[in-house]
Design a protein around this motif. Sequence first.
Motif, PDB file in Angstrom:
ATOM      1  N   ALA A 186       2.013   1.922  -3.385  1.00  0.00           N
ATOM      2  CA  ALA A 186       0.948   2.418  -4.247  1.00  0.00           C
ATOM      3  C   ALA A 186       0.639   3.885  -3.961  1.00  0.00           C
ATOM      4  O   ALA A 186       0.214   4.617  -4.846  1.00  0.00           O
ATOM      5  CB  ALA A 186      -0.318   1.575  -4.063  1.00  0.00           C
ATOM      6  N   ARG A 187       0.809   4.295  -2.723  1.00  0.00           N
ATOM      7  CA  ARG A 187       0.474   5.681  -2.361  1.00  0.00           C
ATOM      8  C   ARG A 187       1.702   6.571  -2.277  1.00  0.00           C
ATOM      9  O   ARG A 187       1.606   7.702  -1.830  1.00  0.00           O
ATOM     10  CB  ARG A 187      -0.231   5.697  -1.002  1.00  0.00           C
ATOM     11  N   ASP A 198       0.829  -1.208   0.000  1.00  0.00           N
ATOM     12  CA  ASP A 198       0.000   0.000   0.000  1.00  0.00           C
ATOM     13  C   ASP A 198       0.861   1.255   0.000  1.00  0.00           C
ATOM     14  O   ASP A 198       0.548   2.237  -0.673  1.00  0.00           O
ATOM     15  CB  ASP A 198      -0.924   0.017   1.236  1.00  0.00           C
ATOM     16  N   PRO A 213      -5.024   0.192  -3.631  1.00  0.00           N
ATOM     17  CA  PRO A 213      -4.617   0.780  -2.350  1.00  0.00           C
ATOM     18  C   PRO A 213      -4.608   2.306  -2.344  1.00  0.00           C
ATOM     19  O   PRO A 213      -4.943   2.911  -1.329  1.00  0.00           O
ATOM     20  CB  PRO A 213      -3.188   0.251  -2.148  1.00  0.00           C
ATOM     21  N   GLU A 214      -4.273   2.926  -3.485  1.00  0.00           N
ATOM     22  CA  GLU A 214      -4.149   4.381  -3.469  1.00  0.00           C
ATOM     23  C   GLU A 214      -5.498   5.077  -3.400  1.00  0.00           C
ATOM     24  O   GLU A 214      -5.575   6.273  -3.149  1.00  0.00           O
ATOM     25  CB  GLU A 214      -3.354   4.865  -4.694  1.00  0.00           C
ATOM     26  N   LYS A 270      -7.584   4.937  -1.216  1.00  0.00           N
ATOM     27  CA  LYS A 270      -7.917   5.371   0.134  1.00  0.00           C
ATOM     28  C   LYS A 270      -7.431   6.783   0.398  1.00  0.00           C
ATOM     29  O   LYS A 270      -8.061   7.529   1.130  1.00  0.00           O
ATOM     30  CB  LYS A 270      -7.277   4.425   1.149  1.00  0.00           C
ATOM     31  N   THR A 271      -6.287   7.125  -0.167  1.00  0.00           N
ATOM     32  CA  THR A 271      -5.703   8.409   0.193  1.00  0.00           C
ATOM     33  C   THR A 271      -5.811   9.466  -0.885  1.00  0.00           C
ATOM     34  O   THR A 271      -5.676  10.638  -0.615  1.00  0.00           O
ATOM     35  CB  THR A 271      -4.211   8.256   0.544  1.00  0.00           C
ATOM     36  N   GLN A 326     -15.606  -0.216   5.953  1.00  0.00           N
ATOM     37  CA  GLN A 326     -14.188  -0.562   5.914  1.00  0.00           C
ATOM     38  C   GLN A 326     -13.653  -0.433   4.497  1.00  0.00           C
ATOM     39  O   GLN A 326     -14.383  -0.630   3.528  1.00  0.00           O
ATOM     40  CB  GLN A 326     -14.023  -2.005   6.384  1.00  0.00           C
ATOM     41  N   PHE A 327     -12.386  -0.106   4.402  1.00  0.00           N
ATOM     42  CA  PHE A 327     -11.729  -0.054   3.093  1.00  0.00           C
ATOM     43  C   PHE A 327     -10.824  -1.267   2.938  1.00  0.00           C
ATOM     44  O   PHE A 327      -9.981  -1.538   3.765  1.00  0.00           O
ATOM     45  CB  PHE A 327     -10.909   1.227   2.969  1.00  0.00           C
ATOM     46  N   GLN A 328     -11.037  -1.995   1.855  1.00  0.00           N
ATOM     47  CA  GLN A 328     -10.259  -3.206   1.611  1.00  0.00           C
ATOM     48  C   GLN A 328      -9.334  -2.955   0.427  1.00  0.00           C
ATOM     49  O   GLN A 328      -9.808  -2.798  -0.700  1.00  0.00           O
ATOM     50  CB  GLN A 328     -11.227  -4.357   1.289  1.00  0.00           C
ATOM     51  N   PRO A 329      -8.027  -2.912   0.650  1.00  0.00           N
ATOM     52  CA  PRO A 329      -7.163  -2.698  -0.502  1.00  0.00           C
ATOM     53  C   PRO A 329      -7.110  -3.954  -1.375  1.00  0.00           C
ATOM     54  O   PRO A 329      -6.977  -5.057  -0.866  1.00  0.00           O
ATOM     55  CB  PRO A 329      -5.785  -2.428   0.126  1.00  0.00           C
ATOM     56  N   LEU A 330      -7.243  -3.769  -2.661  1.00  0.00           N
ATOM     57  CA  LEU A 330      -7.213  -4.899  -3.595  1.00  0.00           C
ATOM     58  C   LEU A 330      -6.108  -4.654  -4.614  1.00  0.00           C
ATOM     59  O   LEU A 330      -5.131  -4.007  -4.294  1.00  0.00           O
ATOM     60  CB  LEU A 330      -8.590  -5.034  -4.269  1.00  0.00           C
TER      61      LEU A 330
END
Lengths: 225, 228, 307
Positions: free
Chosen positions: A181-182, A178, C176-177, C179-180, C198-202
Amino acid sequence: MNAFQSGWAWLLQAQQWHGADGIPARLVQHLEYTALALVIATLIALPLGLLIGHRGRGGFAIVSLANFGRALPTLGLVVLAYLITTGSLAAVLIALVVLAIPPILVNTYEGVLGVDRDIKDAARGMGMTGPQILLRAEIPVASPLILLGLRTAAIQVVATATIAAYIGIGGLGRYIIDGLARNDYAMVAGGAIVVVALALAVQLLFVGVRRVAVPAGLRAQAQPS
Amino acid sequence: MDWGWIPPHTGFLLSLAGRNLYLALIPVVLGLAISVPLGVLSVRWGWVYPPVLTATSVIYAIPSLALFVFLIPFTGIVGPTEDLTLIIPLTLYTLATLVPNVVDGLRSVPGPVRQSATAMGFGGLRRLVQVELPIAVPVVIAGLRVATVASISLVSVGQLIGNGALGLLFTDGEQRSFPTEIWAGIGLIVILALAADALLVLLRWMLTPWLRSGPRTRTRYLTRGEAI
Amino acid sequence: MSRIVSGAALGLAAALGLTLAACGSSTKSSNPLSGGTASSGTVVVGSANFPEDVLLAEIYSQALAAKGVKVTRKFNIGAREVYYPQIVSGSITILPEYNGALLTTSVDKNSTAVSTGDVNAALTAKLPSSLEILNSASAQDKDSVTVTSATAAKYHLTSISELTPYAKNPVIGAPPEFKTRADGIVRLQKIYGLTFKQFQPLDEAGPVSVSALKSGKVAATDIFTTDPSILINKFVVLQDPKNLFAAQNVTPLVYKKGVNSTITSTLNAISGKLTTQGLLEMDKQIGVNKEDYATVAKNWLSQNGLS
């Protein structure tokens, strides 16, 4: 060492220690995958290694297996298992177990095989039957190598579980994937630090187990590797 | 699994394989070049070895992705030094594997052999190069085999930071739901690794003529010091 | 003794030779998906880490090569957060971008521009001085909030705003990105008042995301609108009346000092011919028929008179 420092700073933030994304939660997930995979792999590989080592045959196949297992690319296995099973957890476990079996199997085999013929003869002379020789003579003498196999497998599983975050499972690898990715290198570095800490803790755990499980006389002569 | 996909893509696959070898073998060569002197030093000055051994077992335990990622701020993902982000960690892994083997191999030289070399007038360096190191060859090559196979396989993990040679087949295969690519990647990596391993066994055979003849007690497929 | 030395020399020479041979083959690779390093006079075409962007970058690369430009391909780098700094600094010269996402992710998080014209105007005003955008294509590929047809039927959903009363329980999954970045969870909350449980990164809207949606592991996910899996699985792309996701035209982003008029006119010509339907078609060839990026790109270029 800037990324390192930002990684530590990230680790020290209180928010990283709470909630579903927090370090404790992810650590527990990681440990669950690791433990489950190790148990399954040991149940398969340990008896097999003991049996083949006791019989004394199949050496070439076993050593080839060690090489083959080491050559298997972890990312490839994880992704392939995922595409075949379309379930993250099953895929991860399959990949982890497949990679954990060779070290356990080969080291157990080598350990039992390497037991001095004299010891086996003495045991037979004392009236022990085949299985008794295995249990009371060979396994204790082979224990340093058996433990080494378990330790190698454990470290392999911790590392592979980290990579498996690529297909969306939890665990500590999440911070690395993650974060990449960010473009949040603080998260990447912080996550990596935790992963390293876990791997070293596993190492230390096995050093401790070795002290307890391996008879003192053997500990002195066996070489760590 | 679509076998028909492979022949038209041979060029593509071979160029990925070539790059994989490049990224994997440079660390092995570098690691060897560093671990031999380091191992010699550890034998010569015994106090050096315990910290070196601790360092190597620490490095060996670190998951590869974590190591790659630690390098990123220094050597980057895109740019002239991006390959170093893989090469430096893989060299460290090679070191971690080889140094114990070099030490073990040198220490396995029987005392009488060392003494007779001295008696024949071999000085320290000459004895090292012409007697001790050659005797250590099987153990060192054992370590080289482990390091080379691991190196070839670990390069693919680099795809998670955008630089993974054959690892590309894994991420692209995942994104397109294309198992054929993934099988091809796994197959090629295993073939490359096993071929390199076989070449090293051949090298050991070539370098140790004295082991070829003589009685064989029990067939051992591992020589002394081979780590699993 | 001399045998040992010669044996060792042979072994070392073999190792070095192998390495050099591999080295030689790696630096002159012309494959779409392998990497290389930039040198002066070459143009570095980069791409994000999902197939459609790799395809677009391959189209750019082939068209440029046909005009005699030396191209180095750097595909599958990562998400925009990773490669954007690289083009700002000039390590990458050209990227196939999506104007709206570029704007809100990396240039101006607070922008409210929605139409193609507004978005491009905002970009032109706010991009760093080293960069500029060329002409946008009419083709768009947008992020989305997508649900299964079963979910849509059950809750009578046609648009994102209708999700609000139900969002408390389900889980949303995405790359994943998501979320932010601004046009993700952040804006879902700000614009629609939506907070999922909930946030599930895939993965990058790939098979992991598709199967998570199908299996019910997540209730909604971000699937890119030209993805063939939407039609195949009869997913429902929820409408976006409040324009959380702005226009997402395929737009070349370039590092000004690395390009000349030949390059810009070639890229603009591509933009002139690229339609959403055409993009969808190509995505199907790559994702479903497993055709090669290079082949699909070549065919599109020749069909559109650009090769």
